[in-house]
Design a protein around this motif. Structure first.
Motif, PDB file in Angstrom:
ATOM      1  N   ASN A  52      -1.003  -7.367   5.967  1.00  0.00           N
ATOM      2  CA  ASN A  52      -0.994  -6.369   7.009  1.00  0.00           C
ATOM      3  C   ASN A  52      -2.418  -6.505   7.605  1.00  0.00           C
ATOM      4  O   ASN A  52      -2.571  -6.349   8.658  1.00  0.00           O
ATOM      5  N   GLU A  53      -3.528  -6.182   6.801  1.00  0.00           N
ATOM      6  CA  GLU A  53      -4.909  -6.427   7.018  1.00  0.00           C
ATOM      7  C   GLU A  53      -5.083  -7.711   7.854  1.00  0.00           C
ATOM      8  O   GLU A  53      -5.953  -7.754   8.626  1.00  0.00           O
ATOM      9  N   THR A  66       0.051  -5.128   1.771  1.00  0.00           N
ATOM     10  CA  THR A  66      -1.345  -4.670   2.198  1.00  0.00           C
ATOM     11  C   THR A  66      -2.173  -5.638   3.011  1.00  0.00           C
ATOM     12  O   THR A  66      -2.980  -5.578   3.899  1.00  0.00           O
ATOM     13  N   LEU A  67      -2.737  -6.649   1.901  1.00  0.00           N
ATOM     14  CA  LEU A  67      -3.289  -7.576   2.627  1.00  0.00           C
ATOM     15  C   LEU A  67      -2.893  -8.643   3.594  1.00  0.00           C
ATOM     16  O   LEU A  67      -3.580  -8.961   4.554  1.00  0.00           O
ATOM     17  N   LYS A 105      -1.110 -10.961  -7.180  1.00  0.00           N
ATOM     18  CA  LYS A 105      -1.216  -9.632  -6.771  1.00  0.00           C
ATOM     19  C   LYS A 105       0.273  -9.119  -6.916  1.00  0.00           C
ATOM     20  O   LYS A 105       1.202  -9.887  -6.585  1.00  0.00           O
ATOM     21  N   LEU A 148       3.024  -4.737  -3.488  1.00  0.00           N
ATOM     22  CA  LEU A 148       2.478  -3.760  -2.621  1.00  0.00           C
ATOM     23  C   LEU A 148       1.097  -4.144  -1.943  1.00  0.00           C
ATOM     24  O   LEU A 148       0.601  -4.161  -0.926  1.00  0.00           O
ATOM     25  N   GLU A 149       0.242  -4.886  -2.942  1.00  0.00           N
ATOM     26  CA  GLU A 149      -0.975  -5.427  -2.402  1.00  0.00           C
ATOM     27  C   GLU A 149      -1.108  -6.467  -1.681  1.00  0.00           C
ATOM     28  O   GLU A 149      -1.824  -6.692  -0.617  1.00  0.00           O
TER      29      GLU A 149
END
Length: 95
Positions: free
Chosen positions: A26-27, A23-24, A16, A19-20
């Motif tokens: 953070n989720e 994001t992942l 990844k 940025l991906e």
């Protein structure tokens, strides 16, 4: 528990973009259970409290300010691997 010093080493995030990965992560942090979040926050406090104690000691010895700065600089090196390790189990691995 395996410690991950880089997000590239976490299974499921190897291919990844940055940025991906962020994001992942953070989720995944949002998916952590309440006890895990509590333990993580207590660990962060254990690292930060000595900084404030050292700042209060500046009146007696100015070099404690240097030690406080050193601990503050090492903060991400201590906290991020723990955060990555706790979040790793919530990241969905793509087949």
């Amino acid at each position: 528990m395996k410690f991950y010093f880089s997000t590239r080493n976490i299974p499921g995030l190897e291919d990844k973009s940055l940025l991906e990965r962020m994001t992942l992560l953070n989720e995944a942090a949002k998916a952590m259970t309440i006890p895990e979040k509590t333990i993580f926050n207590v660990l962060k406090l254990i690292v930060l409290v000595p900084v404030f104690v050292l700042i209060l000691r500046v009146v007696e010895d100015w070099t404690s300010l240097l030690w406080a700065a050193l601990v503050l600089l090492l903060y991400p090196l201590i906290v991020k691997p723990i955060q990555h390790s706790l979040c790793a189990k919530y990241i969905k691995k793509e087949s």
